[in-house]
Write a protein that holds these residues in place. Structure first.
Motif, PDB file in Angstrom:
ATOM      1  N   GLN A  77       1.438  19.468  -7.986  1.00  0.00           N
ATOM      2  CA  GLN A  77       1.199  19.494  -6.248  1.00  0.00           C
ATOM      3  C   GLN A  77       2.712  19.939  -5.955  1.00  0.00           C
ATOM      4  O   GLN A  77       3.607  19.631  -6.204  1.00  0.00           O
ATOM      5  CB  GLN A  77       0.727  18.289  -5.764  1.00  0.00           C
ATOM      6  CG  GLN A  77       0.509  18.382  -4.254  1.00  0.00           C
ATOM      7  CD  GLN A  77      -0.683  19.167  -3.860  1.00  0.00           C
ATOM      8  OE1 GLN A  77      -1.688  19.215  -4.616  1.00  0.00           O
ATOM      9  NE2 GLN A  77      -0.471  20.037  -2.833  1.00  0.00           N
ATOM     10  N   GLU A  84       7.354  14.754   2.107  1.00  0.00           N
ATOM     11  CA  GLU A  84       5.947  15.109   1.655  1.00  0.00           C
ATOM     12  C   GLU A  84       5.816  15.002   0.377  1.00  0.00           C
ATOM     13  O   GLU A  84       4.912  14.371  -0.420  1.00  0.00           O
ATOM     14  CB  GLU A  84       5.486  16.525   2.003  1.00  0.00           C
ATOM     15  CG  GLU A  84       5.258  16.841   3.485  1.00  0.00           C
ATOM     16  CD  GLU A  84       5.232  18.185   3.780  1.00  0.00           C
ATOM     17  OE1 GLU A  84       5.501  19.116   2.849  1.00  0.00           O
ATOM     18  OE2 GLU A  84       5.198  18.598   4.979  1.00  0.00           O
ATOM     19  N   ASN A  87       5.766  11.082  -0.525  1.00  0.00           N
ATOM     20  CA  ASN A  87       4.213  10.665  -0.266  1.00  0.00           C
ATOM     21  C   ASN A  87       3.325  11.264  -1.161  1.00  0.00           C
ATOM     22  O   ASN A  87       2.304  10.298  -1.723  1.00  0.00           O
ATOM     23  CB  ASN A  87       3.826  10.879   1.121  1.00  0.00           C
ATOM     24  CG  ASN A  87       4.569  10.227   2.154  1.00  0.00           C
ATOM     25  OD1 ASN A  87       4.892   8.993   1.918  1.00  0.00           O
ATOM     26  ND2 ASN A  87       4.610  10.869   3.415  1.00  0.00           N
ATOM     27  N   GLY A  88       3.464  12.371  -1.602  1.00  0.00           N
ATOM     28  CA  GLY A  88       2.521  13.172  -2.761  1.00  0.00           C
ATOM     29  C   GLY A  88       3.063  12.402  -4.022  1.00  0.00           C
ATOM     30  O   GLY A  88       1.729  12.244  -4.768  1.00  0.00           O
ATOM     31  N   HIS A  89       3.834  12.149  -4.339  1.00  0.00           N
ATOM     32  CA  HIS A  89       4.103  11.373  -5.658  1.00  0.00           C
ATOM     33  C   HIS A  89       3.592  10.259  -5.736  1.00  0.00           C
ATOM     34  O   HIS A  89       2.509   9.919  -6.687  1.00  0.00           O
ATOM     35  CB  HIS A  89       5.706  11.289  -5.644  1.00  0.00           C
ATOM     36  CG  HIS A  89       6.190  10.456  -6.916  1.00  0.00           C
ATOM     37  ND1 HIS A  89       6.306  11.040  -8.072  1.00  0.00           N
ATOM     38  CD2 HIS A  89       6.132   9.154  -7.203  1.00  0.00           C
ATOM     39  CE1 HIS A  89       6.419  10.179  -9.204  1.00  0.00           C
ATOM     40  NE2 HIS A  89       6.384   8.936  -8.590  1.00  0.00           N
ATOM     41  N   ASP A  90       3.543   9.295  -4.398  1.00  0.00           N
ATOM     42  CA  ASP A  90       2.787   8.092  -4.360  1.00  0.00           C
ATOM     43  C   ASP A  90       1.312   8.298  -4.412  1.00  0.00           C
ATOM     44  O   ASP A  90       0.535   7.675  -5.313  1.00  0.00           O
ATOM     45  CB  ASP A  90       3.286   7.282  -3.399  1.00  0.00           C
ATOM     46  CG  ASP A  90       4.642   6.836  -3.188  1.00  0.00           C
ATOM     47  OD1 ASP A  90       5.341   6.823  -4.320  1.00  0.00           O
ATOM     48  OD2 ASP A  90       5.216   6.399  -2.127  1.00  0.00           O
ATOM     49  N   ASP A  91       0.720   9.455  -3.940  1.00  0.00           N
ATOM     50  CA  ASP A  91      -0.518   9.583  -4.030  1.00  0.00           C
ATOM     51  C   ASP A  91      -1.154   9.886  -5.303  1.00  0.00           C
ATOM     52  O   ASP A  91      -2.136   9.669  -5.930  1.00  0.00           O
ATOM     53  CB  ASP A  91      -1.192  10.628  -3.180  1.00  0.00           C
ATOM     54  CG  ASP A  91      -0.872  10.405  -1.477  1.00  0.00           C
ATOM     55  OD1 ASP A  91      -0.737   9.023  -1.359  1.00  0.00           O
ATOM     56  OD2 ASP A  91      -0.776  11.204  -0.583  1.00  0.00           O
ATOM     57  N   THR A  92      -0.307  10.798  -6.215  1.00  0.00           N
ATOM     58  CA  THR A  92      -0.436  11.375  -7.439  1.00  0.00           C
ATOM     59  C   THR A  92      -0.682  10.029  -8.534  1.00  0.00           C
ATOM     60  O   THR A  92      -1.665  10.018  -9.285  1.00  0.00           O
ATOM     61  CB  THR A  92       0.375  12.327  -7.965  1.00  0.00           C
ATOM     62  OG1 THR A  92       0.378  13.412  -7.182  1.00  0.00           O
ATOM     63  CG2 THR A  92       0.155  12.768  -9.242  1.00  0.00           C
ATOM     64  N   ILE A  94      -1.287   6.853  -7.704  1.00  0.00           N
ATOM     65  CA  ILE A  94      -2.377   6.254  -7.619  1.00  0.00           C
ATOM     66  C   ILE A  94      -3.749   6.838  -7.860  1.00  0.00           C
ATOM     67  O   ILE A  94      -4.647   6.353  -8.571  1.00  0.00           O
ATOM     68  CB  ILE A  94      -2.775   6.037  -5.988  1.00  0.00           C
ATOM     69  CG1 ILE A  94      -1.620   4.978  -5.487  1.00  0.00           C
ATOM     70  CG2 ILE A  94      -4.229   5.388  -5.626  1.00  0.00           C
ATOM     71  CD1 ILE A  94      -1.544   4.992  -3.910  1.00  0.00           C
ATOM     72  N   GLN A  95      -3.678   8.175  -7.894  1.00  0.00           N
ATOM     73  CA  GLN A  95      -4.963   9.151  -8.579  1.00  0.00           C
ATOM     74  C   GLN A  95      -4.888   8.979  -9.991  1.00  0.00           C
ATOM     75  O   GLN A  95      -6.017   8.674 -10.417  1.00  0.00           O
ATOM     76  CB  GLN A  95      -4.907  10.455  -7.857  1.00  0.00           C
ATOM     77  CG  GLN A  95      -4.986  10.973  -6.614  1.00  0.00           C
ATOM     78  CD  GLN A  95      -4.837  12.027  -6.143  1.00  0.00           C
ATOM     79  OE1 GLN A  95      -4.503  12.999  -7.023  1.00  0.00           O
ATOM     80  NE2 GLN A  95      -4.697  12.372  -4.935  1.00  0.00           N
TER      81      GLN A  95
END
Length: 104
Positions: A77, A84, A87-92, A94-95
């Motif tokens: 991503q 951003e 936040n994107g790292h944290d979301d990844t 979790i996924q």
């Protein structure tokens, strides 16, 4: 292609390729380009500042999260800002921890 360096957490355009290369060498030595890195099982999730925009977009996409190893290997991503990217790292993370990899 435009090149950028980080001033704090803010990308700033540089005037030449050589200026960007000098910055990149110093940033890699000090890990200034690393936003976050997390290991989940066999996977390493790494988010970094690349310093160039391959999409030629507006705003430029200068940060990238990559999953290396494990069943989500290759997931990527891109982002425009440090915030951003974080936040994107944290979301990844979790996924990767909670979802099955996409079927091929």
């Amino acid at each position: 292609m435009r090149y950028y360096k980080l001033v704090g957490h803010t990308p700033v355009a540089v005037n030449s390729l050589s200026e960007w290369q000098d910055y990149l060498h110093s940033a890699q030595d000090s890990a200034k380009h690393l936003v976050a890195e997390t290991t989940v099982g066999d996977a390493k999730i790494s988010t970094t500042f690349s310093g160039f925009d391959l999409t030629f977009g507006d705003p430029p996409l200068l940060f990238e999260t990559m999953v290396l190893g494990g069943p989500h290997h290759g997931r990527m991503q891109r982002y425009s800002t440090w915030s951003e990217a974080l936040n994107g790292h944290d979301d990844t993370v979790i996924q990767v921890m909670t979802t099955s990899p996409p079927s091929e």
